[in-house]
Write an enzyme that holds these catalytic residues in place. Structure first.
Site, PDB file in Angstrom:
ATOM      1  N   GLN A   1      -6.070  -8.573  -1.575  1.00  0.00           N
ATOM      2  CA  GLN A   1      -5.961  -7.545  -0.533  1.00  0.00           C
ATOM      3  C   GLN A   1      -7.340  -7.103  -0.028  1.00  0.00           C
ATOM      4  OE1 GLN A   1      -4.277  -7.576  -3.399  1.00  0.00           O
ATOM      5  NE2 GLN A   1      -2.347  -6.459  -3.310  1.00  0.00           N
TER       6      GLN A   1
ATOM      7  N   ASP B   1      -1.761   4.674  -6.484  1.00  0.00           N
ATOM      8  CA  ASP B   1      -0.318   4.465  -6.294  1.00  0.00           C
ATOM      9  C   ASP B   1       0.525   5.527  -6.992  1.00  0.00           C
ATOM     10  OD1 ASP B   1      -1.610   1.606  -5.965  1.00  0.00           O
ATOM     11  OD2 ASP B   1       0.251   1.713  -4.836  1.00  0.00           O
TER      12      ASP B   1
ATOM     13  N   ASN C   1      -3.616   2.392 -10.079  1.00  0.00           N
ATOM     14  CA  ASN C   1      -4.007   1.721  -8.833  1.00  0.00           C
ATOM     15  C   ASN C   1      -4.034   0.226  -9.126  1.00  0.00           C
ATOM     16  OD1 ASN C   1      -4.873   2.015  -6.016  1.00  0.00           O
ATOM     17  ND2 ASN C   1      -6.826   1.178  -6.713  1.00  0.00           N
ATOM     18  N   LYS C   2      -4.351  -0.558  -8.118  1.00  0.00           N
ATOM     19  CA  LYS C   2      -4.318  -2.018  -8.245  1.00  0.00           C
ATOM     20  C   LYS C   2      -5.031  -2.500  -9.513  1.00  0.00           C
ATOM     21  CE  LYS C   2      -2.645  -4.340  -6.209  1.00  0.00           C
ATOM     22  NZ  LYS C   2      -1.296  -4.808  -6.608  1.00  0.00           N
TER      23      LYS C   2
ATOM     24  N   ARG D   1       9.705  -1.740  -5.474  1.00  0.00           N
ATOM     25  CA  ARG D   1       8.383  -1.717  -6.109  1.00  0.00           C
ATOM     26  C   ARG D   1       8.291  -0.447  -6.960  1.00  0.00           C
ATOM     27  NH1 ARG D   1       3.226  -3.484  -3.112  1.00  0.00           N
ATOM     28  NH2 ARG D   1       2.787  -4.084  -5.249  1.00  0.00           N
TER      29      ARG D   1
ATOM     30  N   GLY E   1       0.862  -1.180   0.000  1.00  0.00           N
ATOM     31  CA  GLY E   1       0.000   0.000   0.000  1.00  0.00           C
ATOM     32  C   GLY E   1       0.902   1.235   0.000  1.00  0.00           C
ATOM     33  N   ALA E   2       0.541   2.190  -0.862  1.00  0.00           N
ATOM     34  CA  ALA E   2       1.438   3.310  -1.138  1.00  0.00           C
ATOM     35  C   ALA E   2       1.931   4.037   0.118  1.00  0.00           C
ATOM     36  CB  ALA E   2       0.734   4.283  -2.073  1.00  0.00           C
TER      37      ALA E   2
HETATM   38  O1  MRU Z   1       0.114  -4.034  -4.479  1.00  0.00           O
HETATM   39  P1  MRU Z   1      -0.409  -3.223  -3.333  1.00  0.00           P
HETATM   40  O2  MRU Z   1      -1.212  -4.034  -2.380  1.00  0.00           O
HETATM   41  O3  MRU Z   1       0.673  -2.428  -2.652  1.00  0.00           O
HETATM   42  O4  MRU Z   1      -1.385  -2.189  -4.023  1.00  0.00           O
HETATM   43  C1  MRU Z   1      -2.038  -1.247  -3.218  1.00  0.00           C
HETATM   44  C2  MRU Z   1      -3.036  -0.452  -3.930  1.00  0.00           C
HETATM   45  O5  MRU Z   1      -3.237  -0.559  -5.112  1.00  0.00           O
HETATM   46  C3  MRU Z   1      -3.747   0.579  -3.106  1.00  0.00           C
HETATM   47  O6  MRU Z   1      -5.010   0.809  -3.612  1.00  0.00           O
HETATM   48  C4  MRU Z   1      -2.928   1.850  -3.133  1.00  0.00           C
HETATM   49  O7  MRU Z   1      -1.638   1.641  -2.648  1.00  0.00           O
HETATM   50  C5  MRU Z   1      -3.531   2.941  -2.421  1.00  0.00           C
HETATM   51  S1  MRU Z   1      -3.341   2.642  -0.652  1.00  0.00           S
HETATM   52  C6  MRU Z   1      -2.860   3.889   0.123  1.00  0.00           C
END
Ligand code: MRU
Length: 373
Positions: free
Chosen positions: A211, A252, A262-263, A97, A55-56
């Site tokens: 997630q 992100d 985003n995801k 990442r 998560g960012a």
């Molecule tokens: O791969 P992840 O679990 O790190 O991806 C996270 C996301 O896509 C969240 O939606 C994003 O980081 C926003 S959370 C503050």
């Protein structure tokens, strides 16, 4: 936020042992609540790359504390060229990442803060610790403000519905687990819930790492927010049947033109929301903006992860053990694109710590005039 009624953040310094950073190890949720010690740069890199933290927001904070641990390492090893040692540490962290810009933002902020300190290791340790703490505090403050602004959208829908439950769909985990506390997409939801507004959250399971199913559902449950986990391909159907009032996701990396990474799967939800005239908002703090790029589709790097994450699913077995099981033919290849880009034209608005704006350069620069060039 609360875990079994006790307040936690996702990252903190170990009490009485300030050379140890502690994080919630998200790999074990929702079945086990595990706190992990991080003591070296290498452990921090593994924790980010292997998604012990993800998560960012919390990736950024962890990277910032990683720079602090790297400074301690430099001292322990008697490194004389501390600046170049930390530059290299920053490069290692940034490579873990690639999509979430908060990571490189946090590392660059650390490097800028120590740039004038030469190789004065004591001053560098003090500074990296202060900056790491500041980054964590600011993340919490931004999320709190995102909640205060975003709740107005939920209040408005609730009023329109005569107080009936507001159904909000979210994707992945942009909750407090993905930040230092409170969350981005979840901040308006928690705020509304605390104000007594009736909300219900449709939680996309979010394949391949789930997630939504394992993290968002867990944290909403811990705060007592009504929610339902849905397979990723259910959202469109719910929208067609007016069972979704609003979509809020995290981010992100956003361009200054309003494109948002985003995801993986977020884009499909935005398309479905557009087709059904359902508001689609993205919640993000300033640290998620990449002020250097205009075109999300061609300029945001998309992380590709191990295909194993697609082929195997992890879960609690009937015998009480957590195991991974193979769900594909062993010989089938799999592709694992971790993020996608939602173009600005599909986004109703951005919810930031400075207010809500259209996903356009004008809208974004009206909130961040100092970034206008
Ligand atoms: O791969 P992840 O679990 O790190 O991806 C996270 C996301 O896509 C969240 O939606 C994003 O980081 C926003 S959370 C503050």
């Amino acid at each position: 936020m609360l875990v079994h009624g006790k307040h936690y953040r996702t990252i903190w310094l170990k009490p009485e042992e300030p050379t140890v950073v502690q994080v919630i190890d998200q790999r074990h949720l929702p079945h086990q609540f595990v706190i992990k010690d991080l003591t070296t740069l290498e452990e921090v890199c593994v924790a980010i790359q292997q998604m012990h933290v993800r998560g960012a927001g919390v990736i950024g904070a962890t990277a910032a504390f990683g720079m602090y641990l790297a400074s301690l390492e430099a001292q322990k090893k008697g490194i004389s060229q501390v600046q170049s040692f930390l530059q290299e540490a920053g490069n290692l962290l940034k490579a873990t990442r690639p999509t979430a810009v908060t990571l490189s933002w946090a590392v660059n902020r650390q490097l800028a803060a120590i740039a004038s300190l030469g190789n004065d290791i004591e001053a560098i340790i003090d500074t990296t610790l202060t900056v790491a703490k500041d980054i964590a505090e600011e993340d919490v403050d931004c999320c709190r403000r995102i909640g205060q602004h975003g709740v107005q959208i939920i209040e408005q829908i609730s009023r329109k519905k005569g107080g009936d439950t507001v159904n909000i769909l979210t994707h992945c985990n942009a909750g407090w687990l993905g930040c230092v506390d409170i969350g981005t997409a979840t901040a308006p939801i928690y705020h509304a819930h605390n104000l007594g507004i009736s909300v219900h959250v449709w939680v996309d399971e979010t394949r391949p790492r789930n997630q939504g199913a394992s993290l968002t559902a867990w944290e909403l449950g811990q705060q007592g927010v009504p929610h339902t986990v849905i397979p990723d391909n259910t959202g469109g159907h719910l929208m067609q049947h007016r069972m979704v009032d609003l979509v809020i996701t995290g981010c992100d990396r956003a361009t200054y033109t309003g494109d948002v990474a985003n995801k993986i799967g977020t884009y499909l939800k935005a398309l479905a929301a557009k087709d059904n005239n359902i508001p689609f908002y993205v919640a993000l703090p300033y640290s998620a903006f990449d002020w250097d790029i205009a075109d999300g589709l061609t300029q945001i790097p998309i992380e590709q992860r191990d295909p194993r994450e697609v082929k195997y699913v992890r879960g609690l077995c009937a015998d009480g053990l957590i195991r991974e099981v193979l769900i594909t033919p062993p010989f089938s290849p799999a592709a694992n694109y971790a993020f996608d880009v939602t173009p600005a034209r599909l986004i109703t608005g951005l919810i930031t710590e400075r207010g809500i704006c259209p996903a356009t350069p004008e809208g974004i620069f009206s909130l961040y005039p100092e970034k206008r060039r």
